[in-house]
Design a protein around this motif. Sequence first.
Motif, PDB file in Angstrom:
ATOM      1  N   ALA A  64      36.164  37.339  35.960  1.00 19.40           N
ATOM      2  CA  ALA A  64      36.213  38.776  35.684  1.00 19.40           C
ATOM      3  C   ALA A  64      37.629  39.317  35.701  1.00 19.40           C
ATOM      4  O   ALA A  64      37.841  40.470  35.336  1.00 19.40           O
ATOM      5  N   LEU A 124      39.068  40.843  30.617  1.00 16.65           N
ATOM      6  CA  LEU A 124      39.322  40.562  32.018  1.00 16.65           C
ATOM      7  C   LEU A 124      40.129  41.696  32.641  1.00 16.65           C
ATOM      8  O   LEU A 124      40.991  42.289  31.983  1.00 16.65           O
ATOM      9  N   ARG A 147      37.074  35.296  39.955  1.00 10.69           N
ATOM     10  CA  ARG A 147      35.895  36.147  40.113  1.00 10.69           C
ATOM     11  C   ARG A 147      35.990  36.745  41.513  1.00 10.69           C
ATOM     12  O   ARG A 147      35.952  36.019  42.503  1.00 10.69           O
ATOM     13  N   THR A 193      32.939  33.302  30.746  1.00 10.26           N
ATOM     14  CA  THR A 193      32.396  34.516  31.354  1.00 10.26           C
ATOM     15  C   THR A 193      32.197  34.345  32.860  1.00 10.26           C
ATOM     16  O   THR A 193      31.642  35.225  33.524  1.00 10.26           O
TER      17      THR A 193
END
Length: 263
Positions: A98, A35, A115, A95
Amino acid sequence: MPAHARSGDIVSLVNDYRAAPRSCGGHSAAPVPPLESPAAIGRARIGAGTFLDQALEQAGYPVEHAEAVYLSNVTNAVAALTLLRERFCEKLLSTDFAAAGAVRSGDDWVIVFARPRHAAPLPAPGELDAAVLAAVNAARALPRRCGEQDFAAAPPLRWNATLAQAALVHSRDMAERRYFSHEQQDGSVVGDRALHAGYAWRRIGENIASGQASVDEAVAGWLDSPGHCANIMNAGFDEMGLAYAVNPERGRVYWTQVLGRGR
């Protein structure tokens, strides 16, 4: 004031775990990418009643999606990671995110997983008809199950500029007033807007969406929703229009698709 130190430390530990998780919830787990650790997350002011997305945007980090984990009585980053692994390992290995960061006040931590929002690759209005017709007609070209209802392949739709104007009116209203509904504040609905734009309809329908970054994302989201999917696959419609508008403050995209059959 919250202390913003050590946000990078906890993300580094999280990334070490993501690189070699070995297990999660008693099951084996595969490595996932690291990340990012943007400094803006650590500057966010997150308190009781805070809207997380808004707090991150005000800190300079607009997001498509974010979630927070709250930890209390945790003295250091290693102890924080231990609790995260024990209670939230699936989030650590997701996932869908990010980036991550931490806002710390004494021994209280807010661990944020996010994200980021990216610039939407939106087509120019003059190119919108070709882009959306291609996506929608590709969906209609194949039999499809929408929720519990099966649909045969349907004939392709034609673009209708009047329906596109009705769609634009609604997208702009949602974007400017920051709401999400088929009904405007004056009580008008899609049939009213189509008539006002000059479209005399025998059958009318509307799909709306918010937050999708492209035509393909908007259409894919509608196809995943039984009611919206049924509108797209309805052979009773033979033309459509679509428009989007962007909220000037937050950059959020509002989509409206109007499907119709004229008299």
